[in-house]
Design an enzyme around this catalytic site. Structure first.
Site, PDB file in Angstrom:
ATOM      1  N   LYS A  13       0.857  -1.435   0.088  1.00 58.21           N
ATOM      2  CA  LYS A  13      -0.199  -0.178  -0.040  1.00 58.21           C
ATOM      3  C   LYS A  13       0.960   1.398   0.028  1.00 58.21           C
ATOM      4  O   LYS A  13       0.526   2.143  -0.776  1.00 58.21           O
ATOM      5  CB  LYS A  13      -0.852   0.076   1.189  1.00 58.21           C
ATOM      6  CG  LYS A  13      -2.078  -0.891   1.294  1.00 58.21           C
ATOM      7  CD  LYS A  13      -2.807  -0.653   2.518  1.00 58.21           C
ATOM      8  CE  LYS A  13      -2.265  -0.569   3.954  1.00 58.21           C
ATOM      9  NZ  LYS A  13      -1.764  -1.858   4.319  1.00 58.21           N
ATOM     10  N   ARG A  88      -8.802   1.743   8.787  1.00 62.94           N
ATOM     11  CA  ARG A  88      -8.610   0.408   9.182  1.00 62.94           C
ATOM     12  C   ARG A  88      -9.711  -0.480  10.186  1.00 62.94           C
ATOM     13  O   ARG A  88      -9.515  -1.832  10.200  1.00 62.94           O
ATOM     14  CB  ARG A  88      -7.456   0.406  10.058  1.00 62.94           C
ATOM     15  CG  ARG A  88      -5.946  -0.092   9.481  1.00 62.94           C
ATOM     16  CD  ARG A  88      -5.031   0.040  10.303  1.00 62.94           C
ATOM     17  NE  ARG A  88      -3.756  -0.601  10.033  1.00 62.94           N
ATOM     18  CZ  ARG A  88      -2.660  -0.142   9.295  1.00 62.94           C
ATOM     19  NH1 ARG A  88      -2.819   1.213   9.248  1.00 62.94           N
ATOM     20  NH2 ARG A  88      -1.538  -0.761   8.998  1.00 62.94           N
ATOM     21  N   ARG A 127      10.972  -6.373   4.402  1.00 58.28           N
ATOM     22  CA  ARG A 127      10.684  -4.957   4.258  1.00 58.28           C
ATOM     23  C   ARG A 127      11.716  -4.156   5.004  1.00 58.28           C
ATOM     24  O   ARG A 127      12.198  -4.399   5.944  1.00 58.28           O
ATOM     25  CB  ARG A 127       9.423  -4.664   4.832  1.00 58.28           C
ATOM     26  CG  ARG A 127       8.829  -3.026   4.487  1.00 58.28           C
ATOM     27  CD  ARG A 127       7.404  -2.990   4.190  1.00 58.28           C
ATOM     28  NE  ARG A 127       6.848  -3.128   5.650  1.00 58.28           N
ATOM     29  CZ  ARG A 127       5.442  -2.787   5.446  1.00 58.28           C
ATOM     30  NH1 ARG A 127       4.760  -2.586   4.560  1.00 58.28           N
ATOM     31  NH2 ARG A 127       4.841  -2.914   6.853  1.00 58.28           N
ATOM     32  N   ARG A 160      11.483  -1.899  10.570  1.00 55.76           N
ATOM     33  CA  ARG A 160      10.492  -1.346  11.512  1.00 55.76           C
ATOM     34  C   ARG A 160      10.253  -2.337  12.728  1.00 55.76           C
ATOM     35  O   ARG A 160      10.037  -3.502  12.359  1.00 55.76           O
ATOM     36  CB  ARG A 160       9.265  -1.119  10.823  1.00 55.76           C
ATOM     37  CG  ARG A 160       9.211   0.413  10.174  1.00 55.76           C
ATOM     38  CD  ARG A 160       7.828   0.656   9.471  1.00 55.76           C
ATOM     39  NE  ARG A 160       6.833   0.133   9.945  1.00 55.76           N
ATOM     40  CZ  ARG A 160       5.545   0.174   9.258  1.00 55.76           C
ATOM     41  NH1 ARG A 160       5.623   0.729   7.909  1.00 55.76           N
ATOM     42  NH2 ARG A 160       4.482  -0.423   9.629  1.00 55.76           N
ATOM     43  N   ARG A 171      -0.390  -8.471  13.639  1.00 53.03           N
ATOM     44  CA  ARG A 171      -0.811  -7.686  12.759  1.00 53.03           C
ATOM     45  C   ARG A 171      -1.747  -8.134  11.668  1.00 53.03           C
ATOM     46  O   ARG A 171      -2.697  -7.665  11.239  1.00 53.03           O
ATOM     47  CB  ARG A 171       0.291  -6.725  12.042  1.00 53.03           C
ATOM     48  CG  ARG A 171       1.068  -5.925  13.032  1.00 53.03           C
ATOM     49  CD  ARG A 171       2.110  -5.227  12.126  1.00 53.03           C
ATOM     50  NE  ARG A 171       1.635  -4.162  11.404  1.00 53.03           N
ATOM     51  CZ  ARG A 171       2.346  -3.740  10.520  1.00 53.03           C
ATOM     52  NH1 ARG A 171       3.590  -3.962  10.393  1.00 53.03           N
ATOM     53  NH2 ARG A 171       2.093  -2.793   9.738  1.00 53.03           N
TER      54      ARG A 171
END
Ligand code: AMP
Length: 213
Positions: A13, A88, A127, A160, A171
C-alpha cells in the site's frame, strides 16, 4: 481525486501510495507515518500510539479518527489525497464518510491490493524503511540501488519494530478481524477496485493507473 488504499500489512500500500501521490500530484497521507513522526518527536500522541503499535494492535479509533480528519482539512489536501493505512476499521470508514458527506464530498476509489497471507510474512520480513524520509523498500522485490541505503536521501535503512516476525503475525490477525471487512464495505459502496498485488511494483502500479484513468 480522493483515494483509499486497502490491503494487508505488507501488501505494498505504502509503495503504491507514494507512486500515486507523485503521478497525480496529491499528498500521500499515511496514518502510520503520522504516528511514527509523533513517536520520533516524543509527543503525547506518539507515546500513546507506540504502546499499541509495538504490540501489533490498532491505535484506538478515537485517537486515529480525529487525527486523520484534522490532517485532511489542511490546505494541501484541497485537491484530493491518497490515504494509506486509513481507514482500518468500519468505525473509521463511517466517520470518514460522514465527515466528507457534510462537505458534499466523497471518496472516489478504494484500491485493494490483493496478496495472499502466505506471501505476506515473507514480504514483511524483507521490508526495510527509511527512518528519515519514510520511503520503503524490500530486500528482494524492491531493493534500493545501494544495499541498506535510501535512494531518496542516503539515510541507512532500518527494519521497523512492527515488521519483526513476532509482531507480523499479530498484525495479520488484526487485519483479518478488523480491516478486511472494509473490502466488502467499499464494494457495497460501489468504489472498490482490486488489483493483483503479487506482481512487481511497476506492474501493480500499471494496473492501478489503468483503474484511475
Ligand atoms: P502502517 O504504517 O500503516 O503499517 O501502520 C503501522 C501501525 O500504526 C499499525 O500496525 C497500527 O498500530 C498503527 N496504525 C496506523 N494506521 C492506523 C489506523 N488507521 N487505525 C489504527 N491504528 C493505525
Amino acid at each position: 481525486m480522493k483515494i483509499i488504499m486497502l490491503g494487508a500489512p505488507g501488501a505494498g500500500k505504502g509503495t503504491q501510495a507514494v507512486k500515486i501521490a507523485k503521478e497525480y500530484s496529491i499528498p500521500h497521507v499515511s496514518t502510520g507515518d503520522i504516528f511514527r513522526a509523533n513517536i520520533k518527536n516524543g509527543t503525547e500522541l506518539g507515546k500513546k500510539a507506540k504502546s499499541y503499535m509495538d504490540k501489533g494492535q490498532l491505535v484506538p479509533d478515537e485517537v486515529t479518527i480525529e487525527m486523520l480528519l484534522k490532517r485532511i482539512e489542511e490546505d494541501d489536501c484541497g485537491g484530493g489525497y491518497v490515504l494509506d493505512g486509513f481507514p482500518r476499521t468500519i468505525a473509521q470508514a463511517e466517520s470518514l464518510k460522514k465527515s466528507l458527506e457534510a462537505k458534499k464530498q466523497k471518496i472516489d476509489y478504494a484500491i485493494n491490493i490483493d496478496v495472499p497471507d502466505s506471501a505476506i510474512v515473507e514480504r514483511m520480513s524483507g521490508r526495510r524503511s527509511c527512518p528519515k524520509c519514510g520511503a520503503s523498500y524490500h530486500v528482494s522485490f524492491n531493493p534500493p540501488k545501494k544495499e541498506g541505503t535510501c535512494d531518496n536521501c542516503g539515510e541507512s535503512l532500518i527494519q521497523r519494530d512492527d515488521d519483526k516476525p513476532e509482531t507480523v503475525e499479530k498484525r495479520l490477525e488484526v487485519y483479518h478481524e478488523q480491516t478486511k471487512p472494509l473490502v466488502d464495505y467499499y464494494d457495497s459502496e460501489g468504489i472498490l477496485k482490486t488489483v493483483d498485488g503479487t506482481k512487481t511494483t511497476d506492474e501493480v502500479f500499471k494496473a492501478i493507473a489503468e483503474v484511475l484513468k
